[in-house]
Design an enzyme around this catalytic site. Sequence first.
Site, PDB file in Angstrom:
ATOM      1  CD  GLU A  29       4.293 -31.021 -41.683  1.00 13.05           C
ATOM      2  OE1 GLU A  29       3.712 -30.028 -41.371  1.00 13.05           O
ATOM      3  OE2 GLU A  29       5.341 -31.621 -41.071  1.00 13.05           O
ATOM      4  CB  SER A  88      12.155 -42.307 -34.557  1.00 12.68           C
ATOM      5  OG  SER A  88      12.314 -42.957 -35.931  1.00 12.68           O
ATOM      6  CE  LYS A  92       7.596 -37.181 -37.462  1.00 14.17           C
ATOM      7  NZ  LYS A  92       8.591 -36.140 -37.853  1.00 14.17           N
TER       8      LYS A  92
END
Lengths: 262, 393
Positions: free
Chosen positions: B108, B375, B86
């Site tokens: 969010e 990830s 991210k």
Amino acid sequence: MNRIDTTFARLKEQKKKALITFITAGDGGLDTTEQLVYSMERGGADIIELGIPFSDPIAEGPTIQKASVRALENGTRLVDVFALVRRLRKNIQLPLVMMMYVNSIFGFGTQRFFALCRECGVDGVIVPDLPYEEKEELQDFADREGVYVIRLVTPASHERIRMIANGARGFLYCVSSVGVTGVRESYSTDFKEFFGAVNRSREIPAAVGFGISGPEQAKAMKHYCDGVIVGSAVVELVERHGAASPGPVETFTRSLREALDT
Amino acid sequence: MNKVGRFGEFGGQYVPETVMNAVHELEAAYDHYKNDPDFLAELTRYYKEYAGRPSMLYYARRMTEDLGGAKIYIKREDLNHTGSHKINNVLGQALLAKRMGKKRLIAETGAGQHGVATATAAALFDMECEIYMGADDVERQSLNVYRMELLGAKVNAVQSGTNTLKDAINEAMRDWATNIDTTYYLIGSVMGPHPYPTMVRDFQKIIGEETRRQMMEAEGRLPDAVVACVGGGSNAMGMFYDFIKEPSVKLYGAEAAGEGVQSPRTAATVSLGRTGIFHGMKALFLQNDEGQIAPVYSLSAGLDYPGVGPEHSHLHQTGRAEYHAITDEEAVCAFEYLSRVEGIIPAIESAHAVALAKKLAPNMGKEQILVINLSGRGDKDVYQVARYRGVQL
């Protein structure tokens, strides 16, 4: 001719402002919705907006969000709202407009949706998550059935107002302030500037909505345009009174009517 | 039809009029800065010195031997600062927001990884930060909530709808429409209105570009398959993008089946969804026959979303990528498996990719190569997996 046009033409002749009221279809059950439509008409509403409950109403404030949840928990379905409109049309002639999210049309089937609008007697739709740039998503389907897709302008539209107003049908929905629906204490919008831009651009009537809480605000806003839209304040009455809300809603609608007429 | 920001029929800009000027402003700013050498140099410097890029490509010897098929490599996005991919997107967008003169970031978050990354960037660049997170996710990812607060962000628990990621996005969109002049909405996945799906992919495509380079160094050739988990789909697009033009590389997405695709408690959008228009985009969504967005479920808060980004919708429709649904049980088994076999605790989201790789690798030849995009790291999920296994911590 679309009922929205005939209504605004009549009001213009009478030198009156349009009163547009909103309720969420199925809030308190569709029978209550039916009675509310009659009570708003008796109270003096000129156009009625039926909000179609949606799982994720991103343009709504808490009041209409909660109404949407109540209506969905009641099992309200779009097909049943169409059946209600068909019933209403036996008794009333005022324009009915659906306010709804684009997936309630697209996910239902756009062609089928607008065919039902014409068949049952829905005169227009307001779709807050469909901006000008994506209008082709609905335009041809709506045109074919003679249903208006009402366009919105907001205080954040600025130079876009001219483009949006150009070719708009029915009336131009002027959102009073940025943000979501709901009753407001006050506005930060410079109305002279906003409606100055709106009135320079438009060829059709304009109505102002979002945050108009009662007769006083309706009276203050009516000078800027041709009509006033009241939503959350009506829905709050439905929330408070449930099946007994048609009486209070009629009284409230009448107070708005009087504010606009005097 | 306006074709801006479209992937086939998918994409577009389906947002309220109030935010259209902001969307266009962002589009113009991104178009400018994506080719601006100073901007790119600054971003590259933060990637290297702050996030720790490039992330390692690790040969998973024990997993390879155990599964007995394709040679398995793991792209270690879990080793990035803040613990997931991210940060790649967040650094890019936060730098852009700063150049646009915005003072306030909102975002969010589902699992909390994007919220943590955004709160981190806000601290780094001295910006105000508010995070929207579904009330249920606040509960199941309380560690990440505390991390965001440590970093100076305000976390809003969203109590509406299903109390998860989709509702957090609804609330972030409402905030954006209300504070349009001051606020930058930092969307965390390849979703939302154009330019977000393209921009987020561009900030994440470094994953696939590095993988290609590292693979050429290690093996002298391209991998045969890459596997990534898909919620909205940002880590998968990041891994896929550089390989789309290479027909020999198969692209696999692992979506969340929750309790199974036959069960109502699922989030398998590609398997079960159909085209819809929601959250600013035309894409695949789980919905009923009247377009009501379906309540979805996955043990993984990061994959618990009823849609998938428009570029994934297109890759699925054209058959370029293949998507498979992985159940909670399979993901938890893969979570435990990778921990024991390789000493790497994966995020429960990434464990879905590991689970899919476990199915694919044995059916591939020993001369073939498969890359898993890991990830994120799994520290945040330990408590929840323990609870899933009935272990009291």
